[in-house]
Design an enzyme around this catalytic site. Structure first.
Site, PDB file in Angstrom:
ATOM      1  N   HIS A 116       0.872  -1.174   0.000  1.00 47.85           N
ATOM      2  CA  HIS A 116       0.000   0.000   0.000  1.00 47.85           C
ATOM      3  C   HIS A 116       0.910   1.224   0.000  1.00 47.85           C
ATOM      4  CE1 HIS A 116      -2.474  -2.985   2.223  1.00 47.85           C
ATOM      5  NE2 HIS A 116      -3.486  -2.385   1.653  1.00 47.85           N
ATOM      6  N   ASP A 165       2.322   1.712   3.364  1.00 44.94           N
ATOM      7  CA  ASP A 165       3.239   0.695   3.918  1.00 44.94           C
ATOM      8  C   ASP A 165       4.659   1.169   3.652  1.00 44.94           C
ATOM      9  OD1 ASP A 165       1.031  -0.924   4.314  1.00 44.94           O
ATOM     10  OD2 ASP A 165       1.386  -2.140   2.520  1.00 44.94           O
ATOM     11  N   MET A 207       2.359  -5.915  -7.767  1.00 41.26           N
ATOM     12  CA  MET A 207       1.065  -5.296  -7.453  1.00 41.26           C
ATOM     13  C   MET A 207       1.246  -4.188  -6.429  1.00 41.26           C
ATOM     14  SD  MET A 207      -1.280  -5.440  -4.687  1.00 41.26           S
ATOM     15  CE  MET A 207      -2.012  -6.881  -3.919  1.00 41.26           C
ATOM     16  N   GLU A 248     -11.124  -6.171  -5.011  1.00 42.22           N
ATOM     17  CA  GLU A 248     -11.059  -7.243  -4.000  1.00 42.22           C
ATOM     18  C   GLU A 248     -12.293  -7.196  -3.109  1.00 42.22           C
ATOM     19  OE1 GLU A 248      -7.464  -7.421  -1.715  1.00 42.22           O
ATOM     20  OE2 GLU A 248      -8.397  -8.711  -0.209  1.00 42.22           O
ATOM     21  N   LYS A 302     -15.047  -8.233  -0.156  1.00 44.02           N
ATOM     22  CA  LYS A 302     -15.080  -8.732   1.221  1.00 44.02           C
ATOM     23  C   LYS A 302     -16.467  -8.387   1.780  1.00 44.02           C
ATOM     24  CE  LYS A 302     -12.378  -8.770   5.493  1.00 44.02           C
ATOM     25  NZ  LYS A 302     -11.455  -8.053   6.385  1.00 44.02           N
ATOM     26  N   GLU A 358     -10.069 -13.185  -2.495  1.00 49.37           N
ATOM     27  CA  GLU A 358      -9.273 -13.653  -1.348  1.00 49.37           C
ATOM     28  C   GLU A 358      -9.995 -14.812  -0.678  1.00 49.37           C
ATOM     29  OE1 GLU A 358      -7.327 -10.917   1.343  1.00 49.37           O
ATOM     30  OE2 GLU A 358      -8.056 -12.058   3.077  1.00 49.37           O
ATOM     31  N   HIS A 375     -12.072 -14.120   2.423  1.00 49.41           N
ATOM     32  CA  HIS A 375     -13.210 -13.211   2.267  1.00 49.41           C
ATOM     33  C   HIS A 375     -14.461 -13.930   1.781  1.00 49.41           C
ATOM     34  CE1 HIS A 375     -10.325  -9.513   1.934  1.00 49.41           C
ATOM     35  NE2 HIS A 375     -10.197 -10.197   3.057  1.00 49.41           N
ATOM     36  N   ASP A 386      -5.556 -13.529  -3.708  1.00 49.55           N
ATOM     37  CA  ASP A 386      -5.033 -13.438  -2.344  1.00 49.55           C
ATOM     38  C   ASP A 386      -5.277 -14.768  -1.638  1.00 49.55           C
ATOM     39  OD1 ASP A 386      -4.230 -10.863  -2.731  1.00 49.55           O
ATOM     40  OD2 ASP A 386      -5.563  -9.961  -1.246  1.00 49.55           O
ATOM     41  N   ASP A 420     -11.945 -12.043  11.243  1.00 47.85           N
ATOM     42  CA  ASP A 420     -11.100 -12.014  10.048  1.00 47.85           C
ATOM     43  C   ASP A 420      -9.706 -12.536  10.425  1.00 47.85           C
ATOM     44  OD1 ASP A 420      -9.622 -11.351   7.837  1.00 47.85           O
ATOM     45  OD2 ASP A 420     -10.009  -9.206   7.965  1.00 47.85           O
ATOM     46  N   ASP A 460      -7.068 -14.244   8.555  1.00 47.14           N
ATOM     47  CA  ASP A 460      -5.861 -14.091   7.728  1.00 47.14           C
ATOM     48  C   ASP A 460      -4.766 -15.096   8.095  1.00 47.14           C
ATOM     49  OD1 ASP A 460      -6.757 -12.107   6.026  1.00 47.14           O
ATOM     50  OD2 ASP A 460      -5.923 -10.465   7.217  1.00 47.14           O
ATOM     51  N   ASP A 508      -1.908 -13.203   1.299  1.00 45.00           N
ATOM     52  CA  ASP A 508      -2.395 -12.066   2.082  1.00 45.00           C
ATOM     53  C   ASP A 508      -2.798 -12.576   3.456  1.00 45.00           C
ATOM     54  OD1 ASP A 508      -3.108  -9.631   2.882  1.00 45.00           O
ATOM     55  OD2 ASP A 508      -4.932  -9.475   1.703  1.00 45.00           O
TER      56      ASP A 508
HETATM   57  C1  GLT Z   1      -5.911  -5.506   4.220  1.00 42.18           C
HETATM   58  C2  GLT Z   1      -6.975  -6.481   3.780  1.00 42.18           C
HETATM   59  C3  GLT Z   1      -6.571  -7.258   2.611  1.00 42.18           C
HETATM   60  C4  GLT Z   1      -6.365  -6.442   1.385  1.00 42.18           C
HETATM   61  C5  GLT Z   1      -5.250  -5.496   1.485  1.00 42.18           C
HETATM   62  C6  GLT Z   1      -5.218  -4.622   0.267  1.00 42.18           C
HETATM   63  S1  GLT Z   1      -5.175  -4.656   2.948  1.00 42.18           S
HETATM   64  O1  GLT Z   1      -4.904  -6.168   4.895  1.00 42.18           O
HETATM   65  O2  GLT Z   1      -7.279  -7.344   4.875  1.00 42.18           O
HETATM   66  O3  GLT Z   1      -7.469  -8.292   2.342  1.00 42.18           O
HETATM   67  O4  GLT Z   1      -5.993  -7.314   0.352  1.00 42.18           O
HETATM   68  O5  GLT Z   1      -5.730  -3.352   0.482  1.00 42.18           O
HETATM   69 MN    MN Z   2      -6.560  -9.331   0.599  1.00 37.83          MN
HETATM   70 MN    MN Z   3      -8.324 -10.376   4.360  1.00 40.55          MN
END
Ligand code: GLT
Ligand code: MN
Ligand code: MN
Length: 383
Positions: free
Chosen positions: A54, A57, A88, A181, A183, A217, A220, A245, A255, A257, A287
């Site tokens: 980002h 970042d 990306m 993306e 979510k 993702e 998501h 992702d 969430d 991750d 991700d």
């Molecule tokens: C954030 C989010 C991710 C996205 C990123 C891109 S930032 O961490 O949870 O799923 O891909 O903005």
């Molecule tokens: Mn993501």
């Molecule tokens: Mn995520």
């Protein structure tokens, strides 16, 4: 098999993933912050191909122009030293309080304008570092109450912003594609463009749909209780799988991750199998982030684990395709003339008049239990 990643695997991580300091809504960071250059070196050590970021970042939101240039210079040096690339980039449109009501869909036109301003500058930065895909994750594009925002208005605003930014990227002559993306929720109560399907439907209404695809993702779609593979297949079928992702998530939780394959190994297997078999050529972006229990040694374990699991599943997919018993079952399942009827009056009349043995159709044993168990045996390493 060594399962050692190579650049051809296109494994990438975000600065925000391996740079994640383990802050959560209930606790402070557990890991020190690291510079972008340090993260690039750590990624090179585990054998990653690329690093994504980002805008913030890399460059803090309140950095001066001179500070920005210095940071970018050091980052590019780290890329040159390690051979890592930046496939990306994306914009942070969610951390700053200015975006508490969204960015492109905020009710305040000044916030929407600021979001465009920030995104154009972030696109410039991404392209300067080599990015060819630009991701839009609308984490704050949503509501807690539908009293606050008209959903039709939100879709309209999202479309207008994407049209503006597509035109900007083209006007600059950038070789760039956008990837939305989806979510369903978190951090907003409900987020617009909740799933891959929602995003695909919006893309079809843009000024230039060819420039925009999706970045699905794993977690998501799973948060929404959906089958991720099916969303990915739909994106692929539409020619819209521009990026992906990879991570993992238990259904019904926060969430998470998690490391790729950490929860739903069988789903991860069918996903890898799909990506490899259709010939998806884009980044495999992880991700995700390490458990909050880990120090930076654990972060390396996490990153290695994501790639290793992918490569193991890729090998399992090869075995699955070469397994005589599995393939024989598949041939049986897919037996008969599989071609779709082509319409003609005569064909329709013949089909309408045809006699079917409905009971026999319903009485067949399809063998899916055996097929799935063979898959499980293969995954568990006893085949
Ligand atoms: C954030 C989010 C991710 C996205 C990123 C891109 S930032 O961490 O949870 O799923 O891909 O903005
Ligand atoms: Mn993501
Ligand atoms: Mn995520």
């Amino acid at each position: 098999m060594s399962y050692t990643p190579t650049p051809a695997d296109k494994f990438t991580f975000g600065l925000w993933t391996v740079g994640n300091m383990g802050r959560d809504p209930f606790g402070e960071p557990v890991r020190q912050s690291r510079s972008a250059a340090e993260i690039v070196h750590a990624l090179a050590e585990v054998g990653a191909y690329g690093v994504n970021f980002h805008d913030n970042d890399l460059v803090p939101i309140d950095a001066t122009a001179a500070e920005r240039d210095q940071i970018v210079k050091e980052f590019k040096q780290a890329l040159a030293d390690t051979g890592l690339v930046v496939p990306m980039a994306t914009t942070n449109l969610f951390t700053d309080p200015a975006f508490k009501d969204g960015a492109f869909t905020a009710n305040d036109p000044a916030v929407r304008a600021y979001a465009l301003h920030k995104t154009m500058r972030a696109i410039d930065l991404g392209v300067e570092c080599g990015a060819k895909v630009y991701v839009f994750w609308g984490g704050r594009e949503g509501v807690e109450t539908d009293a606050a925002k008209d959903p039709l208005e939100a879709i309209k605003r999202f479309r207008e912003a994407l049209n503006f930014l597509c035109a900007y990227a083209k006007d600059q002559g950038y070789d760039l594609k956008f990837a939305l993306e989806p979510k369903p929720n978190e951090p907003r109560g409900d987020i617009y463009l909740a799933t891959v399907g929602h995003a695909l439907a919006l893309i079809a209404t843009l000024d230039d749909p060819s420039m925009v695809g999706v970045n699905p993702e794993v977690a998501h779609e799973q948060m929404a209780g959906l089958n991720f593979l099916h969303g990915v297949a739909q994106a692929w079928d539409a020619g819209k799988l521009f990026h992906i992702d990879l991570n993992d998530q238990a259904f019904g939780r926060y969430d998470q991750d998690f490391r790729f394959g950490a929860v739903n190994l069988k789903s991860a297997f069918f996903l890898v199998k799909f990506l490899e078999e259709v010939g998806y050529a884009g980044s495999r972006h992880f991700d995700a982030h390490a458990y909050r229990t880990e120090g930076y040694e654990g972060v390396q374990d996490f990153a290695r684990g994501c790639m290793r699991t992918y490569l193991i599943l890729k090998e399992k997919a090869r075995q699955w395709a070469a397994d005589g018993e599995i393939q024989a079952l598949l041939a049986e399942i897919n037996g008969g003339d599989q071609s779709a009827p082509v319409y003609s009056r005569a064909a329709a009349a013949e089909l309408k008049g045809r006699a079917f043995d409905r009971r026999a159709l319903g009485a067949r044993n399809l063998g899916y239990e055996r097929l799935d168990q063979l898959t499980v045996d293969l995954l568990l390493g006893v085949r």
